[in-house]
Design a protein around this motif. Structure first.
Motif, PDB file in Angstrom:
ATOM      1  N   ASP A 156       0.834  -1.208   0.000  1.00 37.00           N
ATOM      2  CA  ASP A 156       0.000   0.000   0.000  1.00 37.00           C
ATOM      3  C   ASP A 156       0.868   1.258   0.000  1.00 37.00           C
ATOM      4  O   ASP A 156       0.550   2.243  -0.673  1.00 37.00           O
ATOM      5  N   THR A 157       1.968   1.216   0.725  1.00 40.55           N
ATOM      6  CA  THR A 157       2.871   2.364   0.813  1.00 40.55           C
ATOM      7  C   THR A 157       3.594   2.609  -0.515  1.00 40.55           C
ATOM      8  O   THR A 157       3.727   3.749  -0.956  1.00 40.55           O
ATOM      9  N   VAL A 158       4.036   1.534  -1.157  1.00 43.80           N
ATOM     10  CA  VAL A 158       4.848   1.635  -2.371  1.00 43.80           C
ATOM     11  C   VAL A 158       3.988   1.690  -3.637  1.00 43.80           C
ATOM     12  O   VAL A 158       4.471   2.071  -4.701  1.00 43.80           O
ATOM     13  N   ARG A 159       2.702   1.346  -3.524  1.00 48.53           N
ATOM     14  CA  ARG A 159       1.823   1.228  -4.702  1.00 48.53           C
ATOM     15  C   ARG A 159       1.840   2.462  -5.627  1.00 48.53           C
ATOM     16  O   ARG A 159       1.893   2.285  -6.851  1.00 48.53           O
ATOM     17  N   PRO A 160       1.803   3.694  -5.125  1.00 46.36           N
ATOM     18  CA  PRO A 160       1.832   4.826  -6.067  1.00 46.36           C
ATOM     19  C   PRO A 160       3.075   4.816  -6.972  1.00 46.36           C
ATOM     20  O   PRO A 160       2.973   5.050  -8.181  1.00 46.36           O
ATOM     21  N   GLU A 161       4.225   4.514  -6.415  1.00 46.00           N
ATOM     22  CA  GLU A 161       5.456   4.457  -7.209  1.00 46.00           C
ATOM     23  C   GLU A 161       5.416   3.264  -8.175  1.00 46.00           C
ATOM     24  O   GLU A 161       5.838   3.367  -9.340  1.00 46.00           O
ATOM     25  N   HIS A 162       4.891   2.135  -7.706  1.00 46.51           N
ATOM     26  CA  HIS A 162       4.724   0.937  -8.540  1.00 46.51           C
ATOM     27  C   HIS A 162       3.811   1.243  -9.732  1.00 46.51           C
ATOM     28  O   HIS A 162       4.131   0.904 -10.883  1.00 46.51           O
ATOM     29  N   LYS A 163       2.698   1.925  -9.477  1.00 49.11           N
ATOM     30  CA  LYS A 163       1.761   2.269 -10.553  1.00 49.11           C
ATOM     31  C   LYS A 163       2.385   3.250 -11.541  1.00 49.11           C
ATOM     32  O   LYS A 163       2.161   3.138 -12.751  1.00 49.11           O
ATOM     33  N   ASP A 164       3.170   4.189 -11.061  1.00 51.04           N
ATOM     34  CA  ASP A 164       3.869   5.110 -11.959  1.00 51.04           C
ATOM     35  C   ASP A 164       4.857   4.356 -12.846  1.00 51.04           C
ATOM     36  O   ASP A 164       4.987   4.646 -14.047  1.00 51.04           O
ATOM     37  N   PHE A 165       5.566   3.393 -12.264  1.00 46.76           N
ATOM     38  CA  PHE A 165       6.504   2.572 -13.022  1.00 46.76           C
ATOM     39  C   PHE A 165       5.771   1.823 -14.128  1.00 46.76           C
ATOM     40  O   PHE A 165       6.192   1.828 -15.293  1.00 46.76           O
ATOM     41  N   LEU A 166       4.654   1.172 -13.770  1.00 44.65           N
ATOM     42  CA  LEU A 166       3.879   0.425 -14.755  1.00 44.65           C
ATOM     43  C   LEU A 166       3.272   1.350 -15.802  1.00 44.65           C
ATOM     44  O   LEU A 166       3.220   1.004 -16.989  1.00 44.65           O
ATOM     45  N   ALA A 167       2.822   2.527 -15.399  1.00 45.07           N
ATOM     46  CA  ALA A 167       2.263   3.489 -16.354  1.00 45.07           C
ATOM     47  C   ALA A 167       3.307   3.877 -17.401  1.00 45.07           C
ATOM     48  O   ALA A 167       2.983   4.009 -18.589  1.00 45.07           O
ATOM     49  N   GLY A 168       4.545   4.026 -16.980  1.00 52.98           N
ATOM     50  CA  GLY A 168       5.617   4.341 -17.921  1.00 52.98           C
ATOM     51  C   GLY A 168       5.835   3.222 -18.925  1.00 52.98           C
ATOM     52  O   GLY A 168       6.030   3.472 -20.122  1.00 52.98           O
ATOM     53  N   LEU A 169       5.770   1.969 -18.442  1.00 48.64           N
ATOM     54  CA  LEU A 169       5.912   0.829 -19.355  1.00 48.64           C
ATOM     55  C   LEU A 169       4.728   0.760 -20.323  1.00 48.64           C
ATOM     56  O   LEU A 169       4.898   0.417 -21.495  1.00 48.64           O
ATOM     57  N   HIS A 170       3.552   1.100 -19.828  1.00 51.42           N
ATOM     58  CA  HIS A 170       2.363   1.083 -20.682  1.00 51.42           C
ATOM     59  C   HIS A 170       2.456   2.179 -21.742  1.00 51.42           C
ATOM     60  O   HIS A 170       2.194   1.933 -22.922  1.00 51.42           O
ATOM     61  N   GLU A 171       2.840   3.364 -21.336  1.00 50.07           N
ATOM     62  CA  GLU A 171       2.963   4.483 -22.276  1.00 50.07           C
ATOM     63  C   GLU A 171       3.997   4.198 -23.358  1.00 50.07           C
ATOM     64  O   GLU A 171       3.856   4.644 -24.497  1.00 50.07           O
ATOM     65  N   SER A 172       5.026   3.427 -23.019  1.00 45.72           N
ATOM     66  CA  SER A 172       6.066   3.087 -23.992  1.00 45.72           C
ATOM     67  C   SER A 172       5.635   1.957 -24.922  1.00 45.72           C
ATOM     68  O   SER A 172       6.342   1.651 -25.883  1.00 45.72           O
ATOM     69  N   GLY A 173       4.494   1.329 -24.619  1.00 45.63           N
ATOM     70  CA  GLY A 173       3.999   0.231 -25.437  1.00 45.63           C
ATOM     71  C   GLY A 173       4.495  -1.137 -25.025  1.00 45.63           C
ATOM     72  O   GLY A 173       4.123  -2.140 -25.633  1.00 45.63           O
ATOM     73  N   ARG A 174       5.305  -1.205 -24.002  1.00 45.35           N
ATOM     74  CA  ARG A 174       5.849  -2.496 -23.559  1.00 45.35           C
ATOM     75  C   ARG A 174       4.847  -3.282 -22.728  1.00 45.35           C
ATOM     76  O   ARG A 174       4.708  -4.480 -22.892  1.00 45.35           O
ATOM     77  N   LEU A 175       4.167  -2.607 -21.805  1.00 46.76           N
ATOM     78  CA  LEU A 175       3.146  -3.246 -20.971  1.00 46.76           C
ATOM     79  C   LEU A 175       1.810  -3.106 -21.668  1.00 46.76           C
ATOM     80  O   LEU A 175       1.354  -1.996 -21.939  1.00 46.76           O
ATOM     81  N   ARG A 176       1.193  -4.244 -21.972  1.00 48.43           N
ATOM     82  CA  ARG A 176      -0.087  -4.225 -22.674  1.00 48.43           C
ATOM     83  C   ARG A 176      -1.249  -4.141 -21.695  1.00 48.43           C
ATOM     84  O   ARG A 176      -2.139  -3.324 -21.865  1.00 48.43           O
ATOM     85  N   VAL A 177      -1.269  -5.000 -20.694  1.00 49.97           N
ATOM     86  CA  VAL A 177      -2.309  -5.010 -19.654  1.00 49.97           C
ATOM     87  C   VAL A 177      -1.701  -5.557 -18.369  1.00 49.97           C
ATOM     88  O   VAL A 177      -0.709  -6.282 -18.402  1.00 49.97           O
ATOM     89  N   SER A 178      -2.304  -5.209 -17.234  1.00 51.43           N
ATOM     90  CA  SER A 178      -1.866  -5.768 -15.951  1.00 51.43           C
ATOM     91  C   SER A 178      -2.977  -5.601 -14.933  1.00 51.43           C
ATOM     92  O   SER A 178      -3.863  -4.768 -15.104  1.00 51.43           O
ATOM     93  N   GLY A 179      -2.884  -6.395 -13.883  1.00 51.35           N
ATOM     94  CA  GLY A 179      -3.839  -6.273 -12.795  1.00 51.35           C
ATOM     95  C   GLY A 179      -3.650  -7.375 -11.773  1.00 51.35           C
ATOM     96  O   GLY A 179      -2.943  -8.355 -12.021  1.00 51.35           O
ATOM     97  N   PRO A 180      -4.283  -7.208 -10.607  1.00 50.63           N
ATOM     98  CA  PRO A 180      -4.144  -8.188  -9.537  1.00 50.63           C
ATOM     99  C   PRO A 180      -4.847  -9.506  -9.864  1.00 50.63           C
ATOM    100  O   PRO A 180      -5.872  -9.518 -10.547  1.00 50.63           O
ATOM    101  N   VAL A 181      -4.274 -10.594  -9.365  1.00 50.83           N
ATOM    102  CA  VAL A 181      -4.860 -11.928  -9.516  1.00 50.83           C
ATOM    103  C   VAL A 181      -4.270 -12.861  -8.458  1.00 50.83           C
ATOM    104  O   VAL A 181      -3.064 -12.892  -8.256  1.00 50.83           O
ATOM    105  N   ASP A 182      -5.130 -13.559  -7.746  1.00 51.68           N
ATOM    106  CA  ASP A 182      -4.721 -14.640  -6.845  1.00 51.68           C
ATOM    107  C   ASP A 182      -3.491 -14.344  -5.984  1.00 51.68           C
ATOM    108  O   ASP A 182      -2.493 -15.044  -6.067  1.00 51.68           O
ATOM    109  N   GLY A 183      -3.537 -13.319  -5.165  1.00 50.53           N
ATOM    110  CA  GLY A 183      -2.423 -13.029  -4.257  1.00 50.53           C
ATOM    111  C   GLY A 183      -1.179 -12.508  -4.963  1.00 50.53           C
ATOM    112  O   GLY A 183      -0.075 -12.601  -4.434  1.00 50.53           O
TER     113      GLY A 183
END
Length: 91
Positions: free
Chosen positions: A19-46
């Motif tokens: 919960d504490t690190v999530r904002p930075e984690h989401k920013d990291f993933l957003a950068g990968l998404h904007e670059s076209g590398r990350l297509r989709v992501s989300g939580p699943v099974d722990g």
């Protein structure tokens, strides 16, 4: 580029730290998404499922080494597998 399915399994008792690190984690993933590398992501099974484009499993793993969740030791296990999409698409 090939498509890769990455599964994160979060470590036990890491919810508060995530919960504490999530904002930075989401920013990291957003950068990968904007670059076209990350297509989709989300939580699943722990953990989480991430679908990325890359040249190899090693290259995708190296890219994800910069994830703040990994840096902070919140990911107990990470698997990277090439995934051949037969029907549908993410493009």
């Amino acid at each position: 580029m090939a498509t890769f399915a990455v599964h994160y399994t979060y470590g036990d008792d890491t919810e508060t730290a995530r919960d504490t690190v999530r904002p930075e984690h989401k920013d990291f993933l957003a950068g990968l998404h904007e670059s076209g590398r990350l297509r989709v992501s989300g939580p699943v099974d722990g953990g989480a499922l991430l679908i990325l484009e890359g040249s190899s499993a090693d290259e995708v793993a190296a890219l994800l080494d910069g994830d703040p969740f990994r840096r902070e030791g919140l990911i107990a296990e990470r698997t990277v597998r090439e995934w051949t999409v037969v029907f549908g698409g993410l493009k």
